[in-house]
Design an enzyme around this catalytic site. Structure first.
Site, short mmCIF file in Angstrom:
data_model
loop_
_atom_site.label_atom_id
_atom_site.label_comp_id
_atom_site.label_asym_id
_atom_site.label_seq_id
_atom_site.Cartn_x
_atom_site.Cartn_y
_atom_site.Cartn_z
N GLN A 89 34.88 30.71 49.50
CA GLN A 89 35.40 30.02 48.31
C GLN A 89 36.63 29.15 48.60
O GLN A 89 36.78 28.07 48.06
CB GLN A 89 35.72 31.02 47.20
CG GLN A 89 34.44 31.62 46.61
CD GLN A 89 34.68 32.62 45.50
OE1 GLN A 89 35.78 32.72 44.97
NE2 GLN A 89 33.65 33.37 45.14
N HIS A 111 34.65 37.35 40.50
CA HIS A 111 35.41 38.40 41.16
C HIS A 111 36.78 37.78 41.46
O HIS A 111 36.86 36.61 41.81
CB HIS A 111 34.68 38.84 42.44
CG HIS A 111 35.40 39.85 43.29
ND1 HIS A 111 36.04 40.97 42.78
CD2 HIS A 111 35.57 39.93 44.64
CE1 HIS A 111 36.56 41.67 43.77
NE2 HIS A 111 36.30 41.06 44.91
N SER A 255 17.15 72.19 37.51
CA SER A 255 17.02 73.65 37.38
C SER A 255 18.38 74.34 37.40
O SER A 255 19.38 73.77 37.86
CB SER A 255 16.20 74.18 38.56
OG SER A 255 16.92 73.99 39.78
#
Ligand SMILES: NC(=O)C1=CN([C@@H]2O[C@H](COP(=O)(O)OP(=O)(O)OC[C@H]3O[C@@H](n4cnc5c(N)ncnc54)[C@H](O)[C@@H]3O)[C@@H](O)[C@H]2O)C=CC1
Ligand SMILES: CC(=O)[C@](C)(O)C(=O)O
Ligand SMILES: [Mg+2]
Ligand SMILES: [Mg+2]
EC number: 1.1.1.383
Length: 335
Positions: A89, A111, A255
């Site tokens: 960038q 970001h 479980s």
């Protein structure tokens, strides 16, 4: 310490403020493709800017865009969205964006890296804001086409127009983000939490935990196929249960044997030492040391990153996964 976050949804936001504007999406990779398609499908005016002909160019063309050279897209744009890799960038900004900046333009990020760590320092007379999807690009697209949206963070770094947050929210809406919710944050908070998250859990932590369990089972002589289903494939189902119904929902679905073993052994495997290391990684992000290291690695041609990709490609878990692909595909729910 904690405060209640400001969260916006579709009903709080209008697209109007961004409707007439020319939006240039720079990059057509993971996020770029998702943004360009979602924003276009939301009725916005999108062009795709790319450095050169190639895979992204062909993909954008196949998706019905007429990609342009980066600087040509930037020259005409009111809103420039940076969706090339973080490390690329700075150069794209310096060479293809900065020379053509006009007063009142918008620079948008997915970001905060380049702004937070000051790799890009825009002039005062433009708006700088962020819309950060909290999910991978292909999912941002997939959820949108199915009527949903990936949640986003929104932040304003520079508010020249006085309307930067309104525009960030409009883009968030165009992306589908406000169908879920847009949370207000700062560039600092987004950048640091995003890096900490991907390193310690989303990418780094999960991958290493799965690999450690898989490789241990294989070392102990269990069949790789059995190990793969147990330690890698089934994780999606457990995470989906947490995603849909929280930890309690997941626990109710497994479980009592798994609950008991999970409560006792989980804390033994992921222990105080692990927490200390998560904290250490987080501090390294916060201090800027990680950013420094990554910039240096990128400067040397990203050898560590490349080796990581090669090693993983050759790894037994990946090869086993490929061998089981057909079974996994056949079993997926249809429609
Ligand atoms: N990948 C993801 O799902 C997410 C990414 N982000 C952010 O979105 C931004 C874009 O990231 P990704 O979509 O991952 O990028 P990517 O790696 O998928 O981007 C590839 C695009 O950039 C172009 N490109 C590659 N190297 C280039 C260079 N040296 N100069 C100019 N163009 C180049 C490619 O041709 C392609 O069009 C980054 O700021 C990233 O942190 C944010 C949230 C999630
Ligand atoms: C997909 C995402 O949100 C990441 C992990 O932060 C990224 O790709 O940088
Ligand atoms: Mg992220
Ligand atoms: Mg990230």
């Amino acid at each position: 310490m904690s405060r209640i976050a400001k969260i916006y949804t579709d009903k709080d936001v209008t697209l109007d403020i961004i409707k007439g504007k020319k939006i240039a999406v720079l990059g057509y990779g993971s996020q770029g493709r998702a943004w360009a398609l979602n924003l276009r499908d939301s009725g916005l005016n999108v062009t795709v800017g790319l450095e050169r002909q190639g895979k992204s160019w062909d993909q954008a063309t196949a998706d019905g865009f007429k990609p342009e050279k980066t600087e040509d897209a930037v020259k005409k744009a009111d809103v420039v969205i940076f969706l090339v890799p973080d490390m690329a960038q700075r150069l794209v900004y310096r060479e293809r964006v900065q020379p053509y900046l006009r007063e009142g333009m918008d620079l948008v990020f997915a970001h905060g890296f380049n702004i937070h760590y000051r790799l890009i320092e825009p002039p005062k007379n433009v708006d700088v804001y962020m819309v950060a999807p909290k999910g991978p690009g292909p999912i941002v697209r997939d959820f949108y086409t199915k009527g949903g949206g990936v949640p986003v963070l929104v932040a304003v770094h520079q508010n020249y127009s006085g309307k930067a947050m309104e525009k960030a929210l409009a883009i968030a809406k165009g992306l589908g983000g406000t169908r879920a919710g847009a949370i207000e944050t700062t560039f600092k908070e987004e950048t640091e939490t995003d890096l900490i998250g991907e390193q310690t859990i989303l990418v780094g932590g999960v991958m290493e935990l799965m690999k450690s369990a898989f490789e241990t089972l294989v070392e102990m002589g269990y069949q790789p196929e059995v190990a793969y289903f147990e330690t890698i494939n089934e994780l999606k189902m457990i995470v989906d249960l947490i995603y849909d119904k929280g930890f309690m929902g997941m626990l109710r679905a497994v479980s009592d044997t798994a609950k008991y073993g999970g409560f006792t052994v989980g804390k033994h495997v992921i222990n105080e030492e692990t927490r200390r290391r998560i904290r250490e990684a987080a501090e390294k992000v916060r201090s800027g040391k990680f950013a420094e290291e990554w910039i240096e690695e990128y400067g040397r041609g990203s050898p560590t990153l490349q080796k990581g990709m090669e090693d993983m490609d050759k790894s037994m878990e990946e090869q086993t996964g490929r061998r089981l692909k057909e079974i996994i595909e056949r079993g997926k729910p249809k429609a």
